[in-house]
Design an enzyme around this catalytic site. Sequence first.
Site, PDB file in Angstrom:
ATOM      1  N   THR A 138       0.868  -1.178   0.000  1.00  0.00           N
ATOM      2  CA  THR A 138       0.000   0.000   0.000  1.00  0.00           C
ATOM      3  C   THR A 138       0.907   1.231   0.000  1.00  0.00           C
ATOM      4  OG1 THR A 138      -0.014   0.069   2.395  1.00  0.00           O
ATOM      5  CG2 THR A 138      -1.766  -1.180   1.357  1.00  0.00           C
ATOM      6  N   GLU A 169      -5.473  -3.872  -1.198  1.00  0.00           N
ATOM      7  CA  GLU A 169      -5.863  -5.050  -0.424  1.00  0.00           C
ATOM      8  C   GLU A 169      -6.928  -5.886  -1.147  1.00  0.00           C
ATOM      9  OE1 GLU A 169      -5.455  -2.011   0.668  1.00  0.00           O
ATOM     10  OE2 GLU A 169      -4.719  -1.915   2.726  1.00  0.00           O
ATOM     11  N   LYS A 184     -15.720  16.659  10.103  1.00  0.00           N
ATOM     12  CA  LYS A 184     -16.775  16.520  11.109  1.00  0.00           C
ATOM     13  C   LYS A 184     -17.175  17.895  11.610  1.00  0.00           C
ATOM     14  CE  LYS A 184     -17.266  12.094  13.135  1.00  0.00           C
ATOM     15  NZ  LYS A 184     -17.145  11.235  14.286  1.00  0.00           N
ATOM     16  N   TRP A 188     -21.160  14.671   9.478  1.00  0.00           N
ATOM     17  CA  TRP A 188     -20.111  14.459   8.479  1.00  0.00           C
ATOM     18  C   TRP A 188     -20.365  15.253   7.200  1.00  0.00           C
ATOM     19  CZ3 TRP A 188     -19.387   8.402   8.699  1.00  0.00           C
ATOM     20  CH2 TRP A 188     -18.693   8.093   9.879  1.00  0.00           C
TER      21      TRP A 188
HETATM   22  P1  ADP Z   1      -5.213   1.820  -5.361  1.00  0.00           P
HETATM   23  O1  ADP Z   1      -3.808   1.427  -5.322  1.00  0.00           O
HETATM   24  O2  ADP Z   1      -6.186   0.992  -6.067  1.00  0.00           O
HETATM   25  O3  ADP Z   1      -5.417   3.287  -5.570  1.00  0.00           O
HETATM   26  P2  ADP Z   1      -4.804   2.158  -2.748  1.00  0.00           P
HETATM   27  O4  ADP Z   1      -4.727   1.002  -1.843  1.00  0.00           O
HETATM   28  O5  ADP Z   1      -3.605   2.991  -3.031  1.00  0.00           O
HETATM   29  O6  ADP Z   1      -5.427   1.509  -3.970  1.00  0.00           O
HETATM   30  O7  ADP Z   1      -5.942   3.139  -2.347  1.00  0.00           O
HETATM   31  C1  ADP Z   1      -7.241   2.670  -2.239  1.00  0.00           C
HETATM   32  C2  ADP Z   1      -8.114   3.791  -1.834  1.00  0.00           C
HETATM   33  O8  ADP Z   1      -8.246   4.735  -2.909  1.00  0.00           O
HETATM   34  C3  ADP Z   1      -9.511   3.363  -1.562  1.00  0.00           C
HETATM   35  O9  ADP Z   1      -9.635   2.794  -0.281  1.00  0.00           O
HETATM   36  C4  ADP Z   1     -10.268   4.669  -1.724  1.00  0.00           C
HETATM   37  O10 ADP Z   1     -10.138   5.488  -0.581  1.00  0.00           O
HETATM   38  C5  ADP Z   1      -9.532   5.332  -2.849  1.00  0.00           C
HETATM   39  N1  ADP Z   1     -10.243   5.095  -4.112  1.00  0.00           N
HETATM   40  C6  ADP Z   1      -9.983   4.183  -5.054  1.00  0.00           C
HETATM   41  N2  ADP Z   1     -10.842   4.292  -6.076  1.00  0.00           N
HETATM   42  C7  ADP Z   1     -11.696   5.297  -5.766  1.00  0.00           C
HETATM   43  C8  ADP Z   1     -12.843   5.898  -6.403  1.00  0.00           C
HETATM   44  N3  ADP Z   1     -13.263   5.512  -7.590  1.00  0.00           N
HETATM   45  N4  ADP Z   1     -13.472   6.888  -5.741  1.00  0.00           N
HETATM   46  C9  ADP Z   1     -13.059   7.315  -4.535  1.00  0.00           C
HETATM   47  N5  ADP Z   1     -11.996   6.801  -3.901  1.00  0.00           N
HETATM   48  C10 ADP Z   1     -11.324   5.807  -4.499  1.00  0.00           C
END
Ligand code: ADP
Length: 570
Positions: free
Chosen positions: A192, A337, A444, A449
Amino acid sequence: MTTPLLGQMMDVPLTVSSLIAHAARHFGDTEIVSRRIEGDVHRYTWRDCERRAKQLAQALIALGVQPGERVGTLAWNGYRHLEAYYGPTGFGAVCHTINPRLFPEQIAFIINHADDSYVLFDMTFAPLVDGLAPHCPKVRGWIALGDEACIAEHLSSMKTPVLSYETLLAAQDGEYTWPQLDERAASYLCYTSGTTGNPKGALYSHRSTVLHAYGASLPDAMGLSGRDAVLPVVPMFHVNAWGIPHATALTGAKLVFPGKDLDGKSLFELMEAERVTYSAGVPTVWLGLLNYVKEAGQRFSTLQRTVIGGSACPPAMLRTFEDVYNVEVIHAWGMTEMSPLGTLAKLTWEQSQRPPEAQRKLREKQGHVIYGVDMKIVGEDGRDLPWDGVAFGDLHVRGPWVIDRYFRKDDSPLINGWFPTGDVATIDRDGFLQITDRSKDVIKSGGEWISSIDIENVAIAHPAVAEAACIACSHPKWTERPLLVVVRRPDMNVARDELIAFYDGKVAKWWIPDDVAFVDELPHTATGKLQKLKLRELFRDYVLPSALAVDNCPLTDEETDKPRANPAPR
Ligand code: ADP
């Protein structure tokens, strides 16, 4: 207990090598085109790719790499990186894709945590490798993705001894049979991005990778097909390029790799030259592409569909792609994940009978789960919240391509068998997910929210706004109030009051930002997402005008036009 009657079907393990073997055997002549670091465009086929992946497997075995060991990559999207996806995994080693945009300390942490045996790197990363090598003593060798001539030309000033990828491959004949592996064996390791704390590793299995590739290819998911020429802009070091290297092998699609140049002009020219029909990437990249196409007065002549995810796709971007350029946008949500795909915004037959604006509204959300993934939203007490599109809570998921635990961590992150995503979301009656925030980015205000994503989407729809981020600022009465931070478009002007007035009628009055700060650029993470943590730090001492004049605070309780699961501020 009676013994169950077992099915009498072949027990063929779902392995990554079966994907490349399938592509080579059944779509052997289909092209893979790469813009190379060397500056030229390289072409070969799925058949060639499998042969070279086998040579790589032989070379790594000759170097002493054992099944289960990790082989790191620091590389752009290109054919050699694709070979590194299939060579190590084919004999049971693990391909560990490393994000070169992370801080060097984080990269060193990741390489040491993963215990990488060898690291393959694109020559552009030579200075990075020189900085990393002294901190990664357990790496047995650094392999430059090029031939001796290229290494002599570009890497002569490197301090670290390197091996040539092409020399290693040339010593092997590619006459190799992929071994039968246990489908539960590890295939890929992705970390991540670690915006808070150290990055954590998600270790996929062959089975999860293949099932994800099946799921991703479905018509109502990414909908990849052998008729497509696919240009993944999403990097191969970012959650396996959302599974595209696997889904294209499964479907026999043509692949087009952009290399390191991801600016609008470079992408557009490659798309046109290779007649690309399908692409995928994060909103930031598409912003660059759309700006270029607009300024250059260009049109896409072959591009039909693009997946947008990684951050929320601003509705204005979706509309521009579809209404101006006739390119279908598929909004998707997922995370490292989850391998990463969870939901995609595709409509059912019934939903596509609704008025166009209602369809649009649905498709602006993050969408419906793909079979394999299940999801739910829960409140603070852990109880399920209703799917009414209004109540929002913590989003939990489960499925065969969702992690069970992090690499080399003993404690399970699961809650009652579900993985808590850290996202806050609503789910509507159609089963469409809408992400309102990362839980740590939620604002908040008075115990209620406010969705920063909603606030940003409105700002981005203003013609003078290039990029916007909404963060919480501390407030004596409401604890937190939204501050909008904006980058203006070049040569365009917009003032604070005009932007604030732009919100009238678009969101509840108490959601309207209290102030607007204009900046030249916004901080981004290594994966191109807004870095809200950094932004909050930059604006930590910012004093909102409403905080100075608490009595004139523009908030009134009765203006809550969106009922919420939480009680309204009193
Ligand atoms: P990725 O590598 O797929 O971007 P990460 O693990 O770096 O995954 O980040 C995942 C996070 O990115 C998600 O938990 C969410 O918060 C955000 N995210 C991914 N896709 C979207 C989307 N289409 N809209 C809003 N947030 C998103």
